[in-house]
Design a protein around this motif. Sequence first.
Motif, PDB file in Angstrom:
ATOM      1  N   LYS A 113       0.867  -1.194   0.000  1.00 30.05           N
ATOM      2  CA  LYS A 113       0.000   0.000   0.000  1.00 30.05           C
ATOM      3  C   LYS A 113       0.900   1.240   0.000  1.00 30.05           C
ATOM      4  N   PHE A 114       0.636   2.164  -0.905  1.00 31.55           N
ATOM      5  CA  PHE A 114       1.445   3.386  -1.023  1.00 31.55           C
ATOM      6  C   PHE A 114       0.599   4.603  -0.676  1.00 31.55           C
ATOM      7  N   SER A 115       1.100   5.468   0.196  1.00 37.22           N
ATOM      8  CA  SER A 115       0.395   6.721   0.533  1.00 37.22           C
ATOM      9  C   SER A 115       1.424   7.839   0.605  1.00 37.22           C
ATOM     10  N   LEU A 116       1.085   8.975   0.023  1.00 41.51           N
ATOM     11  CA  LEU A 116       1.982  10.128   0.032  1.00 41.51           C
ATOM     12  C   LEU A 116       1.475  11.108   1.093  1.00 41.51           C
ATOM     13  N   VAL A 117       2.361  11.538   2.006  1.00 42.65           N
ATOM     14  CA  VAL A 117       1.885  12.331   3.153  1.00 42.65           C
ATOM     15  C   VAL A 117       2.719  13.594   3.339  1.00 42.65           C
ATOM     16  N   PHE A 118       2.041  14.738   3.340  1.00 42.10           N
ATOM     17  CA  PHE A 118       2.694  16.019   3.613  1.00 42.10           C
ATOM     18  C   PHE A 118       1.911  16.746   4.709  1.00 42.10           C
ATOM     19  N   THR A 119       2.599  17.656   5.419  1.00 44.37           N
ATOM     20  CA  THR A 119       1.967  18.376   6.535  1.00 44.37           C
ATOM     21  C   THR A 119       2.182  19.882   6.389  1.00 44.37           C
ATOM     22  N   TYR A 120       1.148  20.645   6.768  1.00 43.07           N
ATOM     23  CA  TYR A 120       1.138  22.095   6.532  1.00 43.07           C
ATOM     24  C   TYR A 120       0.718  22.835   7.802  1.00 43.07           C
ATOM     25  N   HIS A 121       1.120  24.114   7.851  1.00 49.95           N
ATOM     26  CA  HIS A 121       0.673  24.966   8.970  1.00 49.95           C
ATOM     27  C   HIS A 121       0.632  26.412   8.501  1.00 49.95           C
ATOM     28  N   GLY A 122      -0.103  27.239   9.248  1.00 50.41           N
ATOM     29  CA  GLY A 122      -0.175  28.659   8.912  1.00 50.41           C
ATOM     30  C   GLY A 122       1.164  29.333   9.178  1.00 50.41           C
ATOM     31  N   ARG A 123       1.437  30.382   8.408  1.00 47.06           N
ATOM     32  CA  ARG A 123       2.741  31.073   8.496  1.00 47.06           C
ATOM     33  C   ARG A 123       2.996  31.642   9.897  1.00 47.06           C
ATOM     34  N   SER A 124       1.923  32.015  10.610  1.00 54.37           N
ATOM     35  CA  SER A 124       2.113  32.619  11.940  1.00 54.37           C
ATOM     36  C   SER A 124       2.448  31.582  13.013  1.00 54.37           C
ATOM     37  N   ASN A 125       2.346  30.312  12.672  1.00 54.59           N
ATOM     38  CA  ASN A 125       2.606  29.241  13.638  1.00 54.59           C
ATOM     39  C   ASN A 125       4.005  28.682  13.381  1.00 54.59           C
ATOM     40  N   ALA A 126       4.988  29.225  14.108  1.00 54.38           N
ATOM     41  CA  ALA A 126       6.386  28.886  13.793  1.00 54.38           C
ATOM     42  C   ALA A 126       6.851  27.646  14.545  1.00 54.38           C
ATOM     43  N   PRO A 127       7.767  26.878  13.940  1.00 53.71           N
ATOM     44  CA  PRO A 127       8.392  25.782  14.697  1.00 53.71           C
ATOM     45  C   PRO A 127       9.245  26.357  15.825  1.00 53.71           C
ATOM     46  N   LYS A 128       9.284  25.695  16.971  1.00 52.81           N
ATOM     47  CA  LYS A 128      10.071  26.205  18.107  1.00 52.81           C
ATOM     48  C   LYS A 128      11.565  26.090  17.819  1.00 52.81           C
ATOM     49  N   ALA A 129      12.274  27.171  18.101  1.00 53.05           N
ATOM     50  CA  ALA A 129      13.714  27.215  17.807  1.00 53.05           C
ATOM     51  C   ALA A 129      14.434  26.089  18.540  1.00 53.05           C
ATOM     52  N   GLY A 130      15.396  25.491  17.875  1.00 54.48           N
ATOM     53  CA  GLY A 130      16.219  24.460  18.508  1.00 54.48           C
ATOM     54  C   GLY A 130      15.588  23.082  18.486  1.00 54.48           C
ATOM     55  N   THR A 131      14.359  22.937  17.996  1.00 53.30           N
ATOM     56  CA  THR A 131      13.728  21.611  17.965  1.00 53.30           C
ATOM     57  C   THR A 131      13.903  20.989  16.574  1.00 53.30           C
ATOM     58  N   ARG A 132      13.575  19.708  16.506  1.00 51.07           N
ATOM     59  CA  ARG A 132      13.643  18.999  15.212  1.00 51.07           C
ATOM     60  C   ARG A 132      12.721  19.669  14.187  1.00 51.07           C
ATOM     61  N   SER A 133      11.606  20.222  14.653  1.00 55.36           N
ATOM     62  CA  SER A 133      10.665  20.874  13.724  1.00 55.36           C
ATOM     63  C   SER A 133      11.297  22.055  13.012  1.00 55.36           C
ATOM     64  N   ALA A 134      12.303  22.697  13.671  1.00 60.90           N
ATOM     65  CA  ALA A 134      12.955  23.870  13.073  1.00 60.90           C
ATOM     66  C   ALA A 134      14.245  23.491  12.355  1.00 60.90           C
ATOM     67  N   SER A 135      14.498  22.186  12.259  1.00 58.35           N
ATOM     68  CA  SER A 135      15.823  21.757  11.785  1.00 58.35           C
ATOM     69  C   SER A 135      15.968  21.804  10.260  1.00 58.35           C
ATOM     70  N   ARG A 136      14.848  21.948   9.548  1.00 59.49           N
ATOM     71  CA  ARG A 136      14.937  21.949   8.089  1.00 59.49           C
ATOM     72  C   ARG A 136      14.155  23.138   7.552  1.00 59.49           C
ATOM     73  N   PRO A 137      14.637  23.775   6.509  1.00 63.48           N
ATOM     74  CA  PRO A 137      13.895  24.888   5.943  1.00 63.48           C
ATOM     75  C   PRO A 137      12.507  24.425   5.478  1.00 63.48           C
ATOM     76  N   GLU A 138      11.526  25.257   5.711  1.00 62.81           N
ATOM     77  CA  GLU A 138      10.162  24.881   5.309  1.00 62.81           C
ATOM     78  C   GLU A 138       9.898  25.320   3.867  1.00 62.81           C
ATOM     79  N   VAL A 139       8.816  24.820   3.333  1.00 61.75           N
ATOM     80  CA  VAL A 139       8.469  25.176   1.941  1.00 61.75           C
ATOM     81  C   VAL A 139       7.272  26.120   1.986  1.00 61.75           C
ATOM     82  N   GLU A 140       7.484  27.311   1.437  1.00 63.65           N
ATOM     83  CA  GLU A 140       6.402  28.306   1.355  1.00 63.65           C
ATOM     84  C   GLU A 140       5.503  27.910   0.184  1.00 63.65           C
ATOM     85  N   LEU A 141       4.211  27.819   0.438  1.00 63.52           N
ATOM     86  CA  LEU A 141       3.335  27.426  -0.669  1.00 63.52           C
ATOM     87  C   LEU A 141       2.894  28.611  -1.523  1.00 63.52           C
TER      88      LEU A 141
END
Length: 248
Positions: free
Chosen positions: A220-248
């Motif tokens: 079974k194949f599923s493609l999964v991406f995750t999104y958030h509003g621009r005002s909701n920033a990843p917390k500095a120093g966490t894994r969530s902030a470890s990679r540049p995000e993609v602006e849609l």
Amino acid sequence: MQTSKQQLRDRGYAVIPGFVSSDELTKLNETARAQLAAHADPFELEADLKYPGAPPSRSAAGGETVRRLLDAYDRDPVFARWGTAPGVREWMQAYFGEGVRMSRAHHNCLMTKHPRYGSLTNWHRDIRYWSFEREDLVSVWLALGREEINNGGLWFVPGSHRMEFAADRFDAARFFRTDRADNAEIIRTSEAVRLAPGDAVFFHCNTLHSAGQNLSDAVKFSLVFTYHGRSNAPKAGTRSASRPEVEL
Ligand SMILES: O=C(O)CCC(=O)C(=O)O
């Protein structure tokens, strides 16, 4: 009739039938199968994650079974194009009411669930993967083939994204404990989602969900991406902030 955005707000998930055209679906499927056949890095193996039903080690039978082909956005332009497609952007902008970014820190993958060696995933909220200012992210899970109970399709607890739980309702790995009567009562209200090829399910990062093993004879194949509003920033120093995000 509720719109998919209202459904997501009320129930924590919404199925959108036929979210991709059949041409696009064909390209996505060809690319997914070629990437799996090439065993192209980076990937996550079932044996490394050790969820129930996974091979016990890389050297055991089925030890090379891939669970996720990671970094879908950088892996192939076909995946990147879909993850940033106008239909996704417009839906997300309307939902969040602002500009939208894609996180590359988790999901951003092609999930492959194999017969026999594919594991089941216990009840959890995806927020366990991220650290953001607000717990407000939405994932899009695109079914490249049929998904149902028999091949390890997703189950959701409607409305669970709004429920508040003390930390002890979860185990150390932040799975929702099934040994508690109060949790079991909530899990009893869960619903299985059936997806046809090209259907998508959108779900909130706090919606409780799980998935069984693949009892069919096809991957079974599923493609999964995750999104958030621009005002909701990843917390500095966490894994969530470890990679540049993609602006849609
Ligand atoms: O397909 C599955 O086993 C569920 C995957 C999932 O819920 C996750 O990776 O967060």
